[in-house]
Structure formats: structure tokens, C-alpha cells
Write an enzyme that holds these catalytic residues in place. Structure first.
Site, PDB file in Angstrom:
ATOM      1  CD1 TRP A 328      -3.131  -0.819   0.092  1.00 16.71           C
ATOM      2  CD2 TRP A 328      -2.316  -2.179   1.662  1.00 16.71           C
ATOM      3  NE1 TRP A 328      -3.961  -1.913   0.187  1.00 16.71           N
ATOM      4  CE2 TRP A 328      -3.493  -2.751   1.137  1.00 16.71           C
ATOM      5  CE3 TRP A 328      -1.604  -2.854   2.664  1.00 16.71           C
ATOM      6  CZ2 TRP A 328      -3.981  -3.969   1.595  1.00 16.71           C
ATOM      7  CZ3 TRP A 328      -2.093  -4.067   3.114  1.00 16.71           C
ATOM      8  CH2 TRP A 328      -3.267  -4.600   2.585  1.00 16.71           C
ATOM      9  CB  CYS A 412      -4.442   1.707   3.842  1.00 13.07           C
ATOM     10  SG  CYS A 412      -4.948  -0.004   3.691  1.00 13.07           S
ATOM     11  CB  CYS A 413      -7.852   1.012   0.696  1.00 12.93           C
ATOM     12  SG  CYS A 413      -6.892  -0.479   0.889  1.00 12.93           S
ATOM     13  N   GLY A 723     -10.193  -1.166  -2.613  1.00 10.86           N
ATOM     14  CA  GLY A 723      -9.214  -0.201  -2.130  1.00 10.86           C
ATOM     15  C   GLY A 723      -7.777  -0.497  -2.495  1.00 10.86           C
TER      16      GLY A 723
END
Lengths: 748, 251
Positions: A328, A412-413, A723
Site C-alpha cells: 500500500w 492504505c486504501c 481499495g
């Protein structure tokens, strides 16, 4: 490197502002960035140099894919300075620095958890190092050990039964984005000076727990900044001073990020919002005649190559949960400025162009902050890149900017944070579908029969009564919220003590705003189940101990994902209700409780651990990812599904709401131009409707099936799942089937 | 309102509705599929819409209320509403009122029809129609009969000329089925018709597919073209080329 540059003013030609006096990169970007309103025609392809460097790495990937890891340094616990400098191709690289002394050689980070390290080593056929074992069992405690010392019994039971899951209690928590731009803009000495001032300011305060902790953390941050300089010096760079050129700016920034990835095996190690910042330097270089477009793209390509080979040593089980080998390295692109000017620059385009120059890839996780007000040329380029690569995701800038600011990035998402001003305590997620089964079963687990939640009267009768179920669910969610936040408080207290992000936090303001980012999974299953109970008739089938193990649904019931308010209102109610219950909990360090509706690919594993549900879903069947409607139940197309998801209130789920949509190319129009126009139109419509996040896959089902049969033909096939983009051929067969079975929004 | 004073509630047989992107007219569309069709095209991918009884009675008000929820989205996304079927002109009053109401909402409207019942579309209906997706199934009357089982080509051609005379924009659609509609001469006739009409903004050559086969199985019907393969890219290119040669825009 270049001695002449020492005498050059690194800030020459920059527009002045408060950023000179205080550490404030956002102010610098606002004053110095220049929106680019044109199209993608200026972009250049990869140079021979770029391809030579990339090919050298690409040659290693098949071996890495085959073995799971390419190489591991099992004997050297990683620190910022633990490993000697490493290179991919020393003669050709423009941006240097590796996590260890060789590409794809993974480091161990036992401070997060020794067990994770040793399990991973054994899984990949390596013996754990005895000296490392001794140090981290005899002399040095790990975050993992410390957490389990302090977990109460009910958290352990909830964790065991998978109602609370994915917790960062065995490895680094991640999702903290250092403002790596500060390294480039100010140079490390200035940053150290600023930290010293903060620390000195604490000298006048009484030495309470909080103040002691702050002083110690600041001291650690100062130490980490010193190590950062030392690491860079190993590569021949003096980063005590500000960067003076574009190449230096990228290099300095990357050193900051690299040091963070040497120190932390965080679940998500996101980059921030760097393109607009870098653009200021590249533009100045071009004006000064130091660089042309090809040269600028080369620097970005080389930087992205480095971001693509960030690696962490994790267990196969972890990789299974999150599909492949995620890091990520999220970079947030575009968005609008508070002044109404788009934050799109030529370098924003250049970052996206790497998906052509180097081919599609899941990392870095390129995330476009979308607004209908973005320049048309940029919107069309994004849509084009989505069509060609499926490798970018979209988040709604019109929701993010008002809630945070215009220098906000995604970790992250879907987790938005103001860069360098906010951090979060990552909290994974709880299983709302399983919680509903607990409510029906009086707190017993539907698979094991174990009493996990406190005993309550099970919901009786042959047919489920809606009001009775709802009352029981409310009680279960109270317990779940409390147990969950309890677990997170333990985790983050111990993480701060035993695996503190010294460098990342050195690149934040002091004091920092903290979020505690919780999450939920199984939303659509829980909602459809409640809808079935309310609008249909759900008969309970019990085993000999009275445990409800299956359900028979009679009658039609509305399902979430069809823009049907009857079902969607249940979803809104559930999100708001659980968020409110979470907010009532006291969080460690007075963090603000936030919540996400996000699963990444763990929806498969959550489903596997959840029994039959009243919506007719069978035990073990995967959940839908994130906030998606249940696979196959959204029968009115992507737009209807998107409108259902867009009803979920961002205010109740400030850590993000994820929707993954897959369309076939034919499902977007007949010609390439039309598809670009239509996809950009859908993104405008979704943003306008208040949707938060959209993953777009433009894929044929046939392509995926062929990739399952012949993975060797699709080494770079990227699909987006809740995501995150993954390399399709690295998914488990079960996850691949899940992706294929997801609703394809292709028109017949 | 006094009893009896209310206007008669106008309803129609609606099979389903869907949202689609780029395939039922420009941009993102709200597509209403009406139930009932007088034709029995051999390649039909929606045999579940053949009969009016396979739809549900819905009032215009109900449909407009649903569409209104999507109004903003489809407008922002550069789309509109498409009334499709089945054959929407089998229910001309319902279709006309639906189009009129959508038009009044400021939505771009499209009518997806075979034109076989084009005579039933009155001028008010066409005034409320921004675009007609006209499915010209064949170039020769005998082929038209073979394709549709029940239909005749002449009404479609008559309808097309009427649209051209009125200045209503059209997209001509042609379903390409190997062995059925792929003859050079067949295609040439359709291309001649299209080229002779003003207002043809584009021609869509739609390759036959078998994705509706499962619906026949569910209905206990035989799918006449179960063994026919979709056209290969070369054939598709040739047929598209025939339209391009006439100066038409083809997708």
C-alpha cells in the site's frame, strides 16, 4: 554529489510564505504549484536507461513469484542504518536506495513480532537466526508479546472466533504517513532543530505520564532523523540541507520514505501526496534548462521503480488474507485546492504515465482524488489509464477536502489524513454479519457453539421476529464495540512502547491529531439478512443444542445495492448505529474514533469463518468486498449499486467507504473515445452523488478466466479489489474465483 | 379531489429497468425495458420480454419517480433515459407519456425500437424523443421475415423515412449473425438505406452473442441459434467497412 550545488540557494525562485518560517509543506505547495490544465500529449515514453533498470528487476520477479520471496536477510534486524547501501544498477539508477543491501532481499523486523518473522522464515524454507531469537526473547520484548500480555480474555475469544480480526497485533500497524516532503524542502538539520524546540518546550511541564511519553518520543524522533542522515550519507548524499534540484527533491523524499520502510513493517506504508510538490522542483529545473520532459519523466519512472520493489517479510497466511504481497504505497493524485485551482500538475500526469512506461502494477497504489471540477484533460487521462490498466482508484475530493483539507492523502486504501498533521491507530475490522448471528444465538458462535459474547437470551421461535432480532443485535453490537476498542487500546499502547514509528512521527507536527480507525466487514450480508427478516419470512433451523445453524427464507425481500431505500436505509442505520457505539468508547491517547467500510480482499476469509446467514448466503461463502452489494444481488447495474453505496454517510464512516466495480470494456461504450468519456462521466456522477471511493476494473471475464488457466501469460494483470490493486496471478484460486464471480457490470 | 375527477392512471407492462453505460444511447442511461414484443427474432437475447404478461404493471408516475432518483447522476454523467423492450411501441401511450415526462425533467430521451410498429408512434411521442435507436434487422424483406418470424421490413423503412423527414436523430442498429444477416448484398441494402437518410448519426453493428441462451433454457424454449457462433473479427470488420464506405459513422 555535485559540489557546485552546495553554493546554490535551494529555495531560489520559490514564492515566499509562512512555509519559510515554520514547517508547512502545504503552504509551500499552495504558493508554488502551477495547475496544468492541458491533456496528456506532452508525456514521453520510457528511455532505454529506464527500461534497462526495470528489466533487471523484472528478470527477478518470476523467481520471486515462484518461491514467494526472492531472498531474505534473516540475521539483521532492520533499522534505518542496519544494512549497507544497495543498488539495482549502480551505473544507471537516478534515484538510489534499497531496504536492504540487494533488491528484493527482505529484511526482518522483529520489534513488531518475532513470531511473524520466524513463521515467515520457516514458511519460506529458512531457519530463524539464533542470535536474533535470543535478543528478541531474552533482552528485548516485541510488540506482539506485549499485546498478548495485556489482552483480556474476551478479546482473545473474540479474536479466536474471527468476529474481531485482522488486528495489527503481530506486526507493524502501518497507515501512518510521514510527510516525506519535509526532508526535501527543509533538509534534516532544520527538522531536528524543530523537534528539539518542541522537546525543550516540554521541559517546563510537570513530568506526568503524557509528558514523559512525549519527551521520550521526541528524543527518539531526533535520533531517527540523525540515522536518516547517516543512511543517506552511506549513499553519498548530504541531506542535512534542503534539496536544490528536482532529482535531489525526489531523492531526499525517497530517502525519508525508505528509512520508514526500513524501520517499520507496517500493514500499509503509504507515501502521501508528493506529485504536486515534486512538480515545483521539476518545473524549476526545466526553466533553468537542467531538465527536459524526457529527463523529468525518467526521474519519476526511476522513483516509481523503487516504490514498486518495496517488500516486507510476512507469513503466507497474511498474504492470503490480503491477496498477494501488499505494501500500500499509496500516492494521492489530483484533487482541488481550497482556492478553487486544481492541484493537478504535469507531474501528476507523469506519475500516471509510469503505468505505461513500466507497465501496469499494483504498487504504488495510485489514487486519484476526483472532483467533477478537475480539468477535463486530466479526467480523460485518468479514465484512459483505468481503461488500459485498471490500476488506479478514485476517492471523492469533494468529501475529503471539506472534512480534512486540501493537503490530505490516503493511507492504505481509503483512509484520509492531513499529511503530517494527522495519524491513525489502524484497527482492522469486525465482522458485522457474524455479530448478527451471535445476536440470534445469544452470544454463541454459530460454527463452534462456543460462548464468545456474554450470554443473552437467544432469539426464539420458529420464525425470526424483526424487533426481537434488532433488540438482540443492538446488545451484541454494544458488546462488540466495547471489546473491539478494548483490543485496539491494548494494541496501540503497546505499539507505541515497543515498535514506535520514530521516523514517520518525526515527520508529523507536534502535537499530532490522532484517529483510531476501526472498520466493519460483512455490511451487505448483515443488511440483506435484516431485510429478509423484516420483509420476508426467515425460518430458523437449529441443531440439537438449540444453536441456529441455518435459515430458510420465504418471500421476496429488497437487497442492498439496487438503490432501494428499504434495504439501503438498513445499511445507513447499521453504519450510523455502530459508528455511534464506537464513538462512545474511550480511545487510547484520546484518539478520535473513526470507522471504515472496507475489507480489501479479506472478505473471502471473513466469509469462510462465518456460518449460514439469514439472507440465504451459505456458510463459508465470501462476503462482498467493502461496502459492495452482495455478489450477484445488485441487479440494476453499476450505477444503482453506486447510488446505494453513496447513501452511506461519510460523516459516520470518516475512515472511508469502499466500492469496487467491474465493467467490461463493451459495457462502457463502443469506441475508445466514448469509453473514456463515459467512464469520466460515471466518476463525475458518483462523486456528485456523494460516493466516497470507487475502484474501477475494466476487464473481460474471459481475460480473468484465461489468466487463471495461464498465469504465466499475465504477469502484470492488475485488478482492483476494495481499495487496493493486486496482481491477479498472485491471488489464491479461491480469491480468483471470488473476483470472477463478482458482478460484472457488462451490458448484454 | 372529487371521486371520478382524477385522470385515468396510465400504466404499462414493465419488464425491468437497469442502468447501463454507453450501450443504449450516449453516456450513462437509465433503461426501461417494457414487456411485450410482436417479433420473434431468432437471435433475441431477451425472450423473457416477449409477452406483456411477463412484465409488472407500473404507472408512469412510479417509473418517473424511480427515474428522478437517477436524473442527476445520468445528467452529470452525460446520459439520459432509454425506453427499450420488448417493443416499446407495443404500448405507445405509456411509452409516449414516459418519454414526455422524462423530457420535461430535462433528460435526454432515447427510444429503442424495431420500427415495426412505428406507425403507432404519434408526433407527440416523437417530439419527446431526442434519439431513436432503430434496429433495422435486414435489408431484404425475405430476410427480415426469416430473422423476425413475424415481422415485415416495410414499416421499419417507412418509420425511418418519417424520422428523417422530421429531423429526429437516429442510430441505426444492425445485428450481425453469421449465416443469417452477413451476406454482402444484405448488408449493402441496409447501408444504402442508412446512407439515404438524413439524421443517421451513427450505425451500430452489433455482433451476435449467445449470452441470452440461459433465458431460453429457463423458459423451456429452444434457442434457435444455439449452434451459431458469434461473428469473427474479420467478418465484423468487413460489415462495418460496408457502412463506412457509404460515409456513415460506424461503431
Amino acid at each position: 554529489m555535485n559540489g557546485n550545488q552546495r553554493t546554490v540557494d535551494p529555495w531560489r525562485d520559490f514564492r515566499d510564505g509562512p512555509w519559510r518560517e515554520t514547517i508547512d509543506v502545504a503552504d509551500f505547495v499552495h504558493r508554488n504549484h502551477e495547475p496544468y490544465l492541458g491533456d496528456a500529449s506532452f508525456l514521453t515514453g520510457p528511455t532505454e536507461r529506464t527500461l534497462a533498470v526495470w528489466d533487471r528487476l523484472r528478470a527477478l520477479f518470476p523467481e520471486e513469484r515462484r518461491r514467494g520471496v526472492y531472498d531474505i536477510d534473516a540475521a539483521t534486524p532492520s533499522t534505518i542504518t542496519a544494512h549497507a547501501p544497495g543498488y539495482v544498477d549502480r551505473e544507471r539508477e537516478l534515484i538510489v536506495g534499497l531496504q536492504t543491501d540487494a533488491p528484493l532481499r527482505r529484511a526482518i523486523m522483529p520489534a513488531g513480532g518475532l513470531r511473524m518473522v520466524e513463521t515467515a522464515l520457516r514458511a519460506y524454507g529458512r531457519e530463524p537466526d539464533r542470535r536474533v531469537h535470543e535478543i528478541f526473547t531474552r533482552y528485548r520484548r516485541t510488540h506482539n508479546d506485549a499485546v498478548f500480555d495485556a489482552y483480556p480474555e474476551d478479546v482473545l475469544a473474540a479474536r479466536r472466533s474471527h468476529i474481531v480480526t485482522g488486528l495489527p497485533d503481530a506486526y507493524g500497524r502501518g497507515r501512518i504517513i510521514g510527510d516525506y516532503r519535509r526532508v526535501a524542502l527543509y533538509g534534516v538539520d532544520r527538522l531536528i532543530e524543530e523537534r528539539r524546540a518542541h522537546k525543550a518546550a516540554l521541559d517546563g511541564r510537570r513530568s506526568t505520564d503524557d509528558v514523559i511519553r512525549d519527551r521520550e518520543e521526541l528524543a527518539e524522533q531526533i535520533r531517527a532523523l540523525g540515522e536518516l542522515k547517516e543512511m543517506a550519507a552511506g549513499y553519498g548524499f548530504d541531506i542535512s540541507r534542503p534539496a536544490a534540484t528536482g532529482q535531489q527533491a525526489i531523492q531526499w523524499l525517497y530517502f525519508g520514505y525508505l528509512a520508514a520502510t526500513k524501520e517499520q513493517n507496517g500493514a500499509a506504508m503509504s507515501l502521501g501526496r508528493t506529485a504536486g510538490f515534486v512538480d515545483v522542483y521539476l518545473r524549476r529545473d526545466i526553466v533553468e534548462g537542467r531538465l527536459d520532459e524526457t529527463g523529468a519523466q525518467e526521474l519519476v519512472d526511476d522513483f516509481v521503480i523503487k516504490l514498486r520493489i518495496i517488500r516486507f517479510l510476512r507469513t503466507p497466511e497474511y498474504d492470503q488474507l490480503f491477496s498477494g504481497d501488499p505494501t500500500w504505497v499509496t500516492e494521492s493524485l489530483g484533487g482541488m485546492g481550497a482556492d478553487g485551482r486544481p492541484l493537478v500538475t504535469r507531474t501528476t500526469f507523469r506519475y500516471l504515465q509510469t503505468l505505461y512506461n513500466l507497465g501496469p502494477a499494483p504498487e504504488p497504489n495510485l489514487t486519484v482524488l476526483w472532483s467533477p471540477r478537475l480539468p477535463d484533460g486530466f479526467k480523460r487521462f485518468c479514465a484512459q489509464v483505468s481503461l488500459d490498466t485498471s490500476a488506479i482508484q478514485y476517492e471523492n475530493d469533494e468529501l475529503i477536502r471539506p472534512a480534512y483539507d486540501d493537503d490530505t492523502a490516503i493511507a492504505c486504501c481509503v483512509s484520509a489524513m492531513r499529511v503530517g498533521r494527522d495519524m491513525q491507530f489502524f484497527g482492522a475490522r469486525v465482522n458485522l454479519a457474524k455479530a448478527l448471528l451471535y445476536a440470534i444465538n445469544g452470544g454463541r458462535d454459530e460454527l463452534t457453539g462456543e460462548q464468545v459474547a456474554p450470554p443473552t437470551p437467544p432469539v426464539g421461535g420458529e420464525t425470526l421476529d424483526h424487533d426481537e432480532v434488532l433488540a438482540a443485535y443492538d446488545r451484541t453490537l454494544d458488546w462488540l464495540a466495547q471489546t473491539y476498542v478494548d483490543a485496539l487500546n491494548v494494541i496501540h499502547h503497546q505499539h507505541d512502547r515497543y515498535a514506535y514509528e520514530r521516523l514517520e512521527m518525526a515527520l508529523h507536527d507536534h502535537p499530532v491529531r490522532r484517529f483510531m480507525a476501526t472498520g466493519v466487514a460483512g455490511l451487505s450480508v448483515a443488511v440483506d439478512s435484516l431485510s429478509a427478516i423484516r420483509y420476508g419470512r426467515v425460518k430458523v433451523l437449529r441443531d440439537e443444542t438449540g444453536l441456529a445453524v441455518d435459515y430458510a427464507v420465504e418471500g421476496e425481500f429488497p437487497t442492498y445495492g439496487n438503490d432501494d431505500d428499504r434495504a439501503d436505509e438498513i445499511a445507513v442505520w447499521l453504519v450510523e448505529t455502530f459508528a455511534a457505539k464506537l464513538r462512545r468508547q474511550r480511545a487510547y491517547r484520546d484518539a478520535e474514533l473513526t470507522m471504515s467500510v472496507l475489507t480489501i480482499t479479506s472478505n473471502v476469509v471473513y466469509g469462510r469463518h462465518t456460518g449460514n446467514t439469514p439472507d440465504g448466503r451459505r456458510a463459508g461463502e465470501p462476503f462482498a468486498p467493502g461496502a459492495n452489494p452482495m455478489n450477484g444481488r445488485d441487479t440494476h447495474g453499476l450505477v444503482a449499486a453506486a447510488l446505494s453505496v453513496a447513501k452511506l454517510p461519510y460523516d459516520a464512516a470518516r475512515d472511508g467507504i469502499s466500492l469496487t466495480g467491474t465493467v467490461t470494456p463493451d459495457g462502457l461504450g463502443h469506441t475508445r473515445e466514448e469509453r473514456i468519456t463515459n467512464l469520466a462521466g460515471v466518476l463525475d456522477g458518483y462523486a456528485d452523488a456523494g460516493g466516497f471511493h470507487l475502484n474501477v476494473n475494466v476487464l473481460d471475464r474471459a481475460t480473468l478466466l484465461d489468466a487463471m488457466a495461464h498465469p504465466e501469460r499475465y504477469p502484470q494483470l492488475t485488478v482492483r479489489v476494495s481499495g487496493y490493486a493486486v496482481n491477479f496471478v498472485r491471488l489464491t484460486p479461491e480469491q480468483q474465483r471470488d473476483v470472477v464471480s463478482r458482478t460484472f457490470h457488462g451490458s448484454l | 379531489m372529487a371521486p371520478g375527477a382524477a385522470p385515468p392512471v396510465l400504466d404499462g407492462a414493465v419488464h425491468s429497468w437497469d442502468t447501463s453505460i454507453g450501450v443504449d444511447g450516449p453516456g450513462t442511461r437509465f433503461v426501461v425495458f417494457l414487456a411485450g414484443c410482436p417479433l420473434r427474432c431468432r437471435y433475441c437475447h431477451s425472450p423473457d420480454t416477449w409477452y406483456g404478461r411477463s412484465g409488472r404493471r407500473r404507472t408512469v408516475d412510479e417509473m418517473v419517480a424511480t427515474i428522478a432518483r437517477y436524473r442527476r447522476f445520468v445528467q452529470v454523467a452525460g446520459g439520459g433515459v432509454t425506453v427499450s423492450g420488448g417493443e416499446p411501441l407495443l404500448q405507445p401511450r405509456f411509452t409516449g407519456e414516459l418519454l414526455r415526462r422524462c423530457h420535461a425533467l430535462g433528460l435526454h430521451t432515447a427510444l429503442d425500437t424495431s420500427g415495426f410498429l412505428g406507425d403507432r408512434a404519434d408526433d407527440a411521442l416523437l417530439d419527446a424523443t431526442d434519439l431513436v435507436l432503430l434496429d433495422v434487422k435486414a435489408g431484404r424483406p425475405e430476410t427480415y421475415r426469416r430473422v423476425t418470424g413475424t415481422g415485415r421490413l416495410a414499416p421499419t423503412l417507412r418509420f425511418a423515412r418519417r424520422l428523417a423527414d422530421r429531423g429526429t436523430p437516429m442510430w441505426i442498429r444492425y445485428v450481425l449473425v453469421p449465416g443469417l444477416t452477413d451476406a454482402v448484398d444484405e448488408v449493402a441494402r441496409v447501408a444504402d438505406v442508412a446512407a439515404g437518410l438524413t439524421g443517421v448519426a451513427r450505425v451500430e453493428v452489433l455482433p451476435f452473442h449467445r449470452l441470452g441462451a440461459h433465458k431460453y433454457a429457463e423458459l423451456g424454449l429452444a434457442f434457435p441459434l444455439a449452434d451459431t457462433a458469434p461473428p469473427d473479427p474479420e467478418l465484423l470488420a468487413r460489415v462495418r467497412g460496408q457502412f463506412v464506405e457509404r460515409g456513415l459513422t460506424v461503431t
